[in-house]
Design an enzyme around this catalytic site. Structure first.
Site, PDB file in Angstrom:
ATOM      1  N   CYS A 118       4.528 -20.721  21.320  1.00 24.71           N
ATOM      2  CA  CYS A 118       4.303 -21.994  20.614  1.00 24.71           C
ATOM      3  C   CYS A 118       4.625 -23.204  21.507  1.00 24.71           C
ATOM      4  CB  CYS A 118       5.079 -21.982  19.305  1.00 24.71           C
ATOM      5  SG  CYS A 118       4.357 -23.092  18.104  1.00 24.71           S
ATOM      6  N   HIS A 177       4.792 -17.204  16.391  1.00 27.10           N
ATOM      7  CA  HIS A 177       6.210 -16.846  16.582  1.00 27.10           C
ATOM      8  C   HIS A 177       6.457 -15.351  16.310  1.00 27.10           C
ATOM      9  CE1 HIS A 177       8.216 -20.866  16.828  1.00 27.10           C
ATOM     10  NE2 HIS A 177       7.059 -21.246  16.332  1.00 27.10           N
ATOM     11  N   GLU A 194       8.819 -13.592  17.193  1.00 22.71           N
ATOM     12  CA  GLU A 194      10.260 -13.331  17.006  1.00 22.71           C
ATOM     13  C   GLU A 194      10.676 -13.553  15.552  1.00 22.71           C
ATOM     14  OE1 GLU A 194       8.932 -16.028  18.103  1.00 22.71           O
ATOM     15  OE2 GLU A 194      10.113 -17.758  17.490  1.00 22.71           O
TER      16      GLU A 194
HETATM   17  N1  GLN Z   1       3.639 -28.398  17.799  1.00 19.31           N
HETATM   18  C1  GLN Z   1       4.926 -28.220  18.398  1.00 19.31           C
HETATM   19  C2  GLN Z   1       4.999 -28.965  19.726  1.00 19.31           C
HETATM   20  O1  GLN Z   1       4.160 -29.698  20.069  1.00 19.31           O
HETATM   21  C3  GLN Z   1       5.245 -26.760  18.638  1.00 19.31           C
HETATM   22  C4  GLN Z   1       5.686 -26.111  17.367  1.00 19.31           C
HETATM   23  C5  GLN Z   1       6.414 -24.823  17.554  1.00 19.31           C
HETATM   24  O2  GLN Z   1       6.875 -24.471  18.624  1.00 19.31           O
HETATM   25  N2  GLN Z   1       6.604 -24.108  16.471  1.00 19.31           N
HETATM   26  O3  GLN Z   1       5.937 -28.793  20.426  1.00 19.31           O
END
Ligand code: GLN
Length: 217
Positions: free
Chosen positions: A100, A198, A200
């Site tokens: 992410c 995610h 995890e």
């Molecule tokens: N959209 C978030 C960002 O720009 C990331 C979100 C996440 O890691 N769950 O950092």
């Protein structure tokens, strides 16, 4: 260290943990969901190490950059003088997985100028993917969805939280997971792995197993 191709592994959700006892895996612990990654690594027999300082990278076999807020992770990584050491780590061929915000941190193109115009780099910009940072919009902050995987026959129930989307991958970057509509949500090239969701936060260890298999024994 022998490198096995995780693409040749057929992972099933209930497979026994792989023999990865000797692997020391760092989890960048500046901000975000690092504890959950550490727990999953422990379940698979690897040893998690929290990384905050450049010297914490010494003797690691791989590193996970967790989800959280990519701007914050980037600023802290720059403040803690981690940007150059992280580049060195990757250049040595050590495996790095960004989930992410971690994906955003590793991506070459997030639709901004290089380094977002910062004088001191705040992202690594090493993996040739084009990313839409908040692709799913505010309306759908979080959702779960079944993904199809290239390395396992069973779908993967994935948790997305303000997730980015991979709009395109460069040459040599393999797409390894997609949403039902074809959206690319995980990719792999050489020692780099990225997932927009995610893994995890679920009980399904297949992406962690995939990452450990990238490192081999
Ligand atoms: N959209 C978030 C960002 O720009 C990331 C979100 C996440 O890691 N769950 O950092």
């Amino acid at each position: 260290m022998a490198r096995v191709s995780p693409q040749n592994l057929i992972l099933n959700p209930n497979d026994a943990p792989s023999a990865s006892t000797s692997l020391k895996i760092g989890v960048l612990a500046l901000q975000g969901a690092f504890l959950e990654h550490a727990n999953m690594l422990r379940k698979l027999g690897a040893t998690p190490v929290e990384v905050r300082l450049p010297q914490d990278l010494d003797e690691l076999d791989g590193l996970i950059i967790p989800g959280g807020e990519s701007t914050t992770i980037g600023k802290l990584a720059a403040q803690f003088n981690l940007i150059q050491p992280l580049h060195g780590f990757i250049q040595q061929g050590k495996a790095v997985w960004g989930t992410c915000a971690g994906l955003i941190f590793l991506a070459k193109d997030i639709g901004q100028t290089l380094n977002g115009g910062h004088v001191i780099p705040q992202r690594l910009e090493v993996l040739d993917i084009k990313v839409d940072r908040n692709a799913f919009g505010r309306q759908v902050d979080s959702f779960e969805a079944d993904l199809s995987l290239t390395f396992s026959p069973e779908p993967f129930r994935a948790v997305f939280i303000r997730a980015p989307k991979i709009e395109a991958v460069g040459e040599g970057v393999q797409v390894i997971a997609r949403l039902a509509d074809g959206t690319i949500v995980a990719a792999h090239r050489d020692n780099l792995l990225v997932t927009a969701f995610h893994p995890e936060l679920t009980d399904d260890p297949r992406f962690h197993q995939y990452f450990l298999a990238m490192i081999g024994q």
